[in-house]
Design an enzyme around this catalytic site. Structure first.
Site, PDB file in Angstrom:
ATOM      1  N   VAL A  61       0.801  -1.431  -0.476  1.00  0.00           N
ATOM      2  CA  VAL A  61      -0.030  -0.188   0.310  1.00  0.00           C
ATOM      3  C   VAL A  61       0.991   1.178   0.114  1.00  0.00           C
ATOM      4  O   VAL A  61       0.181   2.343  -0.247  1.00  0.00           O
ATOM      5  CB  VAL A  61      -1.060   0.422   1.270  1.00  0.00           C
ATOM      6  CG1 VAL A  61      -1.970  -1.027   0.974  1.00  0.00           C
ATOM      7  CG2 VAL A  61      -0.295   0.344   2.026  1.00  0.00           C
ATOM      8  N   TYR A 155       5.541   4.895  16.037  1.00  0.00           N
ATOM      9  CA  TYR A 155       3.998   4.119  15.963  1.00  0.00           C
ATOM     10  C   TYR A 155       3.183   5.596  16.286  1.00  0.00           C
ATOM     11  O   TYR A 155       2.095   5.654  15.770  1.00  0.00           O
ATOM     12  CB  TYR A 155       4.009   2.962  16.690  1.00  0.00           C
ATOM     13  CG  TYR A 155       2.676   2.536  16.861  1.00  0.00           C
ATOM     14  CD1 TYR A 155       2.463   2.002  16.092  1.00  0.00           C
ATOM     15  CD2 TYR A 155       1.762   2.319  17.609  1.00  0.00           C
ATOM     16  CE1 TYR A 155       1.081   0.478  16.183  1.00  0.00           C
ATOM     17  CE2 TYR A 155       0.758   1.955  17.895  1.00  0.00           C
ATOM     18  CZ  TYR A 155       0.372   0.999  16.790  1.00  0.00           C
ATOM     19  OH  TYR A 155      -1.153   0.267  16.706  1.00  0.00           O
ATOM     20  N   LYS A 159       0.064   7.177  13.804  1.00  0.00           N
ATOM     21  CA  LYS A 159      -1.449   7.365  15.192  1.00  0.00           C
ATOM     22  C   LYS A 159      -1.798   8.363  15.157  1.00  0.00           C
ATOM     23  O   LYS A 159      -3.196   9.324  14.989  1.00  0.00           O
ATOM     24  CB  LYS A 159      -1.532   6.311  15.603  1.00  0.00           C
ATOM     25  CG  LYS A 159      -0.912   5.086  14.935  1.00  0.00           C
ATOM     26  CD  LYS A 159      -2.108   4.195  14.233  1.00  0.00           C
ATOM     27  CE  LYS A 159      -2.028   2.775  13.881  1.00  0.00           C
ATOM     28  NZ  LYS A 159      -2.603   2.609  12.881  1.00  0.00           N
TER      29      LYS A 159
END
Length: 250
Positions: A61, A155, A159
């Site tokens: 992706v 991370y 997010k």
């Protein structure tokens, strides 16, 4: 006419469970991730009575040309796209900021943010061009989109960025019946969360086992969100183990 969903990261875990649940709820489901063999296994677990409603398209992706191909082949096969579940994501482990390489940081940002951006961009193009217009995007956020764990810079940054992406999609899509939900999940039981039973680093330095919950509840939430009519928006949806250390974390 069956609706069509694209589920990224559907080779395992939350993506696999959600794709299977959508398939069994009557959706056409497009499965994508990097591991073709695991995607075929997911497909075998979907609605066995209607295998023609499941399309397997392996790829990355973060590859712009692949993402364009993903949406083009989905429309060619099923006529339209009604749901994108941006689920694919990675973590880099618990590493102090000063020890994180640029390569590691960029890799996490690429998969967790650039990938969802590329998929959302193509989804919106399709949503605006199809008749009737509109569609729904669900972005896999995290409890870390609100409150970080120790040593989780790449991370957590990715997010938090998903929150901004989700809000912009919801705002800019409003006049085209395009809705966007940030689905924040805390400790769903998958292969990646099995380690939580052995202990997870806490802000005070302790290593404490954390509660988990059945990933099927996440899948049910995805099916519920996907089934809502276009005049209903759910900007944020948090689902977590009831005893997970989130409120008051840190």
């Amino acid at each position: 006419m069956a609706k069509t969903a694209i589920v990224t990261g559907s080779s395992s875990g939350i993506g696999r469970a959600s794709a299977i649940a959508l398939s069994k709820a009557g959706w056409n489901v497009v499965l994508t991730a990097r591991r073709a063999d695991a995607l075929r296994e997911t497909a075998s677990l979907c609605d066995s009575e209607s295998p023609e409603k499941c399309l397997v398209l392996p790829g990355d992706v973060t590859d712009e040309e692949f993402v364009k191909k993903l949406f083009g082949e989905t429309v060619s096969r099923f006529g339209r796209v009604d749901l994108l579940f941006n689920n694919a994501g990675i973590n880099s482990g618990a590493v102090p900021l000063e020890d994180i390489s640029l390569e590691t940081f960029q890799n996490v940002i690429s998969v967790n943010l650039v990938g969802p951006f590329l998929c959302a961009r193509e989804a919106v193009r399709v949503f605006k061009s199809q008749n009737p217009v509109g569609g729904r995007i669900i972005n896999n956020g995290s409890l870390s989109a609100h409150t970080p764990r120790p040593f989780s810079v790449p991370y957590t940054a990715s997010k938090h960025a998903i929150t901004g992406l989700s809000k912009c999609i919801a705002l800019d899509g409003r006049n085209f019946d395009i809705t966007c939900t940030q689905l924040d999940i805390g400790n769903a039981m998958t292969v990646l969360t099995q380690r939580m039973g052995q202990g997870v680093p806490q802000p005070d330095g302790r290593l404490i086992p954390e509660s988990t919950f059945d990933v099927e509840h996440v899948a049910s939430a995805v099916v519920h969100l996907a089934s809502l009519p276009p005049d209903v928006a759910v900007p944020h949806f948090t689902i977590m183990a009831s005893k997970a250390p989130f409120a008051g974390r840190g």
